[in-house]
Enzyme design. Structure first.
Site, short mmCIF file in Angstrom:
data_model
loop_
_atom_site.label_atom_id
_atom_site.label_comp_id
_atom_site.label_asym_id
_atom_site.label_seq_id
_atom_site.Cartn_x
_atom_site.Cartn_y
_atom_site.Cartn_z
N ASP A 350 0.84 -1.19 0.00
CA ASP A 350 0.00 0.00 0.00
C ASP A 350 0.88 1.25 0.00
OD1 ASP A 350 -2.68 1.32 0.52
OD2 ASP A 350 -1.58 1.98 2.30
N GLU A 386 1.69 -0.47 -5.02
CA GLU A 386 0.75 0.59 -5.35
C GLU A 386 1.62 1.83 -5.54
OE1 GLU A 386 -3.34 2.64 -3.66
OE2 GLU A 386 -1.78 2.07 -2.23
#
Length: 725
Positions: A350, A386
């Site tokens: 993330d 990401e």
């Protein structure tokens, strides 16, 4: 619970380690002046029954060994040092702290003002000092037994180019499944249930990418409103599987249940990828609670601005300082633990750009990536970034090192724009469909660096993408209209639910268009759980706090037609290597064949020229994929060939007749898929070279030209010659 004596113990490994005779405790706290180990009785976990002053300290690691302790023991730390927020120090021994290396955590936080290091409501804010004990309200760390019988089950080790990723929320995926025992629904055990595994196998996915299962915190402001942090992007325990997903109640038993889940998925050829959040913790900004890192050594874990405040590249209030050796070690130890002890197959990071930041700049070759690259364990699993954060320069698509794959947000945006009829260049559509070589070809990366997706957990579901233009977050207490700039959605003429048969038909066709484009594109496709069933969130495109029917999959109302269509698409991709190439297209004639490996055509049957590529209003094109131009070999070095394909994309609102190219590309074409219909039929329609193919408005048609008997014979002869050599 009353040990006769304690031993000095060892500074390594960090955390609590049981050796069959007792437990070694070790915690890093460079700026601390004292550490207490607090032991709790599982029958009365609110207050410690034993408090041990840790006297040994080696290289900033405080350590002690307690003989006689067993797995299931609850513990925490109290850490002493200066309370000087303006200089980065927030030590407060009145706060019981979770071990950063805890392998299990006993429960969830019960929000109370005592969890804050300062007096809530005091005029001095976080500069004040709280003397209230937080132990009754904070979950305890748990000593675990690492032993587990894997029964010889090995990890599948599926190559990237053969991967089909399925992003799922562990609870929401099974919470309403009628064929899973109710007491198991929403748990690790439910994901390992035979019903679930059979569904995944029938669908054809090869890897489940689980949204965060590291132990996380539900934010106080959400809990006060009757909501929760459903998605889990608020970690506090980077080694601990979250207890909320466990079907068992004993301290630490969630660890064995997680391992059992992984074992059963591996037994059935399905990998497990974890969505991990190492960019921040659940402690928030200077007004956040003191739960672990902040109280153990604030200055050693976080990126600070002027001592008192926190740099925030994540939108959550703080950023872990991956420039610090102890933080890098924490992250690497956590990743290695999940691979070696929990047997997971990879990670999706993330806001990965945050981990690359050196001071304020994003550095592609920062310390984090250097260490990952040289690590013999972590470097061998799937690593997915990401590729952005909220800081300046944080959008880093295509800039991660070799060995990394990335969520391709440009693929998502381009394909959404194409099918909703927005002005977009056909040249970009071709780039995204063929693996985004403009983003990933440098540094010896391959098409598999691109994780292609139309939807993700964040944003509209596939059904809502074609049913809403605005975003409807009234359930979150929010409402905005940003469909044009963010969602790139189109409601097909009516906002939300409708009984209009024509609108419903168009929406279903658009869903099939998106799925067909996704699974026929080069790169690695990622499908969000429930999109194949037409799951809806009622237009909510940010259901992060909805642990209810808004987010859970409704199995009773599943779209069986779309499911069958998706199964056919995935099967088609898996059967034909032309859709999952390991190497880039070259667009050049192939030796001995005279045809390119790929060619693009206009509806008139002529190859596209430069003017057509630059058009921002054209809506239709076709692509020829040469099955004899793969330029790669199989696992035993064998030459690979495939049937050839002609795929027609028509985003124009009306039907068109496509003229097939001359017979040098294929004399006989069989229609195997048409998104204009939901039917999955065995009957095949055939076309000859240079004939017209009717294509409905807003649809995809896939034609196959099978290898001839002579081509197959020549291929077998080449394989035989290679084996002889």
């Amino acid at each position: 619970m009353n040990p006769i004596s304690v031993y000095p113990g060892h500074p390594f490994p960090l955390g609590a380690t049981w050796d069959n005779e007792g437990v070694n405790f070790a915690v890093y706290a460079e700026n601390a002046t004292g550490v207490d180990l607090c032991l709790f009785d599982p029958n009365d976990p609110a207050y410690e029954s034993v408090n041990i002053r840790v006297k040994e300290r080696t290289n900033h690691v405080w350590h002690v060994y307690v003989p006689g302790l067993q797995p299931g023991q609850l513990y925490g730390y109290r850490v002493y040092g200066p309370y000087d927020p303006e200089n980065g120090h927030r030590f407060n021994p009145n706060k019981l702290l979770i071990d950063p290396y805890a392998k299990a955590i006993s429960g969830t936080i019960q929000w109370h003002d005592s969890l804050f290091g300062y007096e809530v409501g005091h005029p001095d804010g976080d500069l004040s000092f709280s003397e209230t004990d937080s132990a009754p309200y904070i979950p305890k760390s748990v000593v675990i037994d690492h032993n587990f019988d894997w029964e010889g089950v090995q990890q599948p080790n599926i190559p990237y180019h053969e991967s089909i990723i399925y992003e799922a929320h562990l609870k929401g995926f099974t919470r309403q499944h009628p064929d899973i025992p109710e007491h198991l629904r929403g748990t690790y055990a439910a994901l390992a249930h035979p019903v679930t595994i059979q569904y995944l196998k029938d669908l054809g996915i090869t890897a489940v990418e689980l949204m965060p299962v590291h132990h996380f915190v539900a934010d106080r402001h959400l809990v006060d409103r009757g909501l929760t942090n459903y998605w889990g992007y608020n970690s506090i325990g980077f080694f601990a599987p979250d207890v909320r997903y466990s079907s068992t109640s004993g301290p630490g038993q969630q660890v064995a249940e997680f391992k059992s889940m992984v074992k059963e998925l591996h037994r059935n050829g399905i990998e497990v990828i974890l969505d991990v959040v190492y960019n921040h913790t659940a402690e928030g900004n200077q007004l956040g609670p003191t739960l672990s890192f902040r109280g153990i050594d604030n200055a050693s874990y976080y990126r600070l601005a002027d001592g008192r405040y926190y740099m925030d590249y994540t939108g959550t209030g703080n950023t872990l300082n991956a420039m610090m050796p102890n933080v890098l070690r924490l992250i690497m130890d956590s990743l290695r633990y999940w691979v070696l002890e929990m047997h997971v197959d990879g990670f999706r990071f993330d806001l990965a750009s945050t981990l690359a930041r050196e001071l304020h700049e994003v550095d592609r070759l920062g310390s984090f990536f250097d260490i990952i690259h040289q690590d013999p364990v972590i470097s061998q699993v799937k690593l997915i970034a990401e590729p952005w954060d909220i800081g300046e320069g944080g959008y880093q698509v295509g800039k991660f090192p070799p060995g990394w794959a990335e969520w391709n947000g440009k693929y998502r945006d381009c394909i959404r724009d194409y099918w909703r009829g927005a002005d977009s260049m056909l040249g970009e559509f071709a780039e995204r469909f063929t693996g985004s070589s403009d983003l990933y070809k440098e540094d010896y990366r391959r098409p598999t660096a691109s994780i292609n997706f139309i939807t993700a957990h964040d944003g509209f579901t596939l059904h809502d993408l074609v049913s809403y233009h605005e975003k409807h977050n009234e359930a979150n207490g929010e409402y905005n209209n940003d469909g044009e700039t963010h969602n790139r959605s189109w409601n097909c003429g009516v906002e939300g639910p409708t009984d209009d048969a024509a609108i419903m038909q168009l929406r279903n066709q658009q869903k099939r268009n998106f799925l067909a484009t996704l699974f026929l594109s080069q790169g690695v496709p990622m499908l969000v759980a429930g999109d194949e069933l037409s799951r809806t969130q009622g237009g909510n495109n940010n259901a992060y706090c909805q642990d209810n029917e808004v987010s859970w999959i409704d199995w009773q109302d599943a779209d069986k037609d779309l499911l069958r269509f998706t199964q056919k698409l995935i099967q088609l991709r898996k059967e034909h290597p032309v859709f999952c190439r390991r190497r880039w297209f070259k667009g050049q004639p192939i030796k001995g064949i005279g045809l390119e490996d790929i060619a693009w055509f206009l509806p008139e049957g002529i190859e596209m020229g430069e003017d057509a590529w630059r058009s921002d209003f054209a809506r239709s094109l076709a692509v020829y994929l040469n099955g004899r131009g793969l330029r790669s070999v199989g696992p035993r070095g064998e030459h690979i060939i495939d049937d050839s394909f002609y795929i027609i994309f028509n985003a124009y609102h009306d039907s068109l007749d496509y003229l097939l190219p001359s017979e040098i590309y294929g004399t006989r074409w069989i229609k195997i898929l048409d998104t204009a219909t939901a039917e999955v039929e065995d009957e095949e329609t055939e076309y000859l070279a240079s004939s017209l193919v009717p294509v409905a408005g807003r649809s995809v048609v896939v034609l196959l030209s099978p290898l001839t008997a002579q081509q197959k014979k020549e291929h077998e002869q080449k394989k035989g010659a290679r084996r002889t050599v």
